[in-house]
Design a protein around this motif. Structure first.
Motif, PDB file in Angstrom:
ATOM      1  N   ILE A  10       9.869 -29.217 -29.401  1.00 16.26           N
ATOM      2  CA  ILE A  10       9.354 -30.720 -29.925  1.00 16.26           C
ATOM      3  C   ILE A  10      10.473 -31.528 -30.359  1.00 16.26           C
ATOM      4  O   ILE A  10      10.594 -32.803 -30.210  1.00 16.26           O
ATOM      5  N   ILE A  11      11.182 -30.772 -31.289  1.00 20.02           N
ATOM      6  CA  ILE A  11      12.368 -31.560 -31.902  1.00 20.02           C
ATOM      7  C   ILE A  11      13.413 -32.384 -30.980  1.00 20.02           C
ATOM      8  O   ILE A  11      14.100 -33.224 -31.175  1.00 20.02           O
ATOM      9  N   VAL A  12      13.823 -31.319 -29.933  1.00 20.25           N
ATOM     10  CA  VAL A  12      14.638 -31.649 -29.087  1.00 20.25           C
ATOM     11  C   VAL A  12      14.319 -32.944 -28.258  1.00 20.25           C
ATOM     12  O   VAL A  12      14.916 -33.830 -27.795  1.00 20.25           O
ATOM     13  N   PHE A  13      12.897 -32.955 -27.956  1.00 20.83           N
ATOM     14  CA  PHE A  13      12.258 -33.759 -27.279  1.00 20.83           C
ATOM     15  C   PHE A  13      12.417 -35.293 -28.056  1.00 20.83           C
ATOM     16  O   PHE A  13      12.549 -36.207 -27.427  1.00 20.83           O
ATOM     17  N   ALA A  14      12.004 -35.162 -29.351  1.00 18.91           N
ATOM     18  CA  ALA A  14      11.843 -36.293 -30.216  1.00 18.91           C
ATOM     19  C   ALA A  14      13.373 -36.910 -30.256  1.00 18.91           C
ATOM     20  O   ALA A  14      13.571 -38.259 -30.255  1.00 18.91           O
ATOM     21  N   ILE A  15      14.253 -35.956 -30.187  1.00 16.92           N
ATOM     22  CA  ILE A  15      15.676 -36.419 -30.458  1.00 16.92           C
ATOM     23  C   ILE A  15      16.152 -37.162 -29.092  1.00 16.92           C
ATOM     24  O   ILE A  15      16.637 -38.469 -29.333  1.00 16.92           O
TER      25      ILE A  15
END
Length: 333
Positions: free
Chosen positions: A184-189
């Protein structure tokens, strides 16, 4: 200013607003439907599960937004992901006897996935731009090639990551920061960076210019071949990133890995408002499109109204409806 001109301007503004707000309103409607059908819909576990599972498609869809905005298309991303996952697992397993179950093996595997994605994207891009072959034909061909290669690597079965390595690698999918998993964090970035590049850099503007009118873009000193090639390379790299996040989830790859990912990525891009024929794209809309598709699948799984096996059919209908709506009213350029 005449009354007729004022009314015409108001109508144009309404069309733009509806085009912009449409995906958001659809997302809100789906959330309300989900809440009404199942009280656990908004539970922390369900929401994080939906976001984590949608992260793979979301990361790829961000890259697909640039390709489609520049007037291209890539049907090979699902097969590419399967091949990269298989190659990554195979190489990591070969390194274990010499290096042991270590972080070094994981880092090498990550590097292999990213480089393989870059190379695969470059092959697609160069065949389209330098060889002058239609993107549909090129990526249709490489889709079959990558799917066959992973089947060959797995000898018709499944490639499984070494058990100890799988346990060491699992936190990349199942853990994160403050309860938010790494996918989720990588997708957001990726989404934030993608939106910045699309809206505030020359590369994003050049993608839109090429998709709108390639001839005019070329006369405007835009390096058309370079920009179009870079869109495919960017997409390939993001497929590699998605694979890095995906492999620790199951720890395996087979001929069925990444099946229909290209359909979901393209659907998310079109639902989000990016014009299929090119010339206009928005990454934030793609993110909304990814969430819409994920929530549809989640609602089908939580209820017995429609079989979840019809998810692909529903996505196909959504793509057709999205294109029809695009024809009725285009966004402001």
């Amino acid at each position: 200013m005449s009354t007729a001109s004022t009314n015409a301007g108001a109508k144009r503004g309404m069309k733009v607003d509806l085009h912009v707000l449409g995906p958001i309103l659809a997302l809100v409607a789906l959330i309300l439907i989900g809440i009404a059908l199942n009280p656990n819909f908004l539970s922390y576990g369900n929401i994080t599960n939906v976001l984590a599972r949608s992260a793979f498609i979301g990361i790829i869809a961000v890259g697909m937004t640039f390709v489609i905005t520049a007037g291209g298309l890539d049907l090979s991303v699902g097969s590419m992901a399967a091949f990269i996952a298989g190659l990554m697992i195979l190489c990591m397993n070969l390194l274990v006897p010499g290096m042991g179950e270590s972080l070094g093996v994981i880092l090498i595997g990550v590097a292999i996935a990213l480089v393989a994605g870059l190379v695969a994207g470059a092959i697609n891009g160069l065949l389209v731009t330098r060889a002058g072959i239609e993107a549909f034909i090129v990526t249709l061909g490489t889709m079959g090639i990558y799917r066959s290669l992973v089947t060959w690597l797995a000898d018709g079965g499944t490639l499984s990551l070494d058990y100890a390595m799988r346990e060491l690698y699992r936190p990349v999918y199942y853990e994160g920061i403050l309860g938010v998993s790494w996918p989720i964090i990588v997708f957001a970035i990726v989404a934030i960076l993608g939106e910045i590049v699309m809206r505030h850099t020359a590369f994003g503007r050049h993608c839109a210019a090429i998709g709108s009118n390639e001839t005019v873009a070329r006369y405007s000193t835009v390096d058309v071949l370079k920009v179009k090639t870079l869109t495919y390379i960017l997409l390939g790299c993001l497929v590699g990133v998605a694979v890095v996040m995906y492999v620790p989830r199951l720890g395996s790859a087979s001929a069925s890995t990444g099946l229909l990912w290209e359909l979901e990525a393209i659907a998310a891009v079109i639902i989000g408002g990016t014009v299929l024929k090119g010339g206009f794209g928005r990454v934030w809309g793609t993110v909304v499109g990814v969430l819409i598709l994920s929530l549809i699948g989640n609602i089908l799984n939580l209820t017995d109204m429609v079989s979840p096996y019809l998810n692909g059919a529903i996505q196909g209908v959504i793509i057709i409806l999205a294109v029809v709506l695009q024809r009725k009213g285009s966004p402001a350029r």
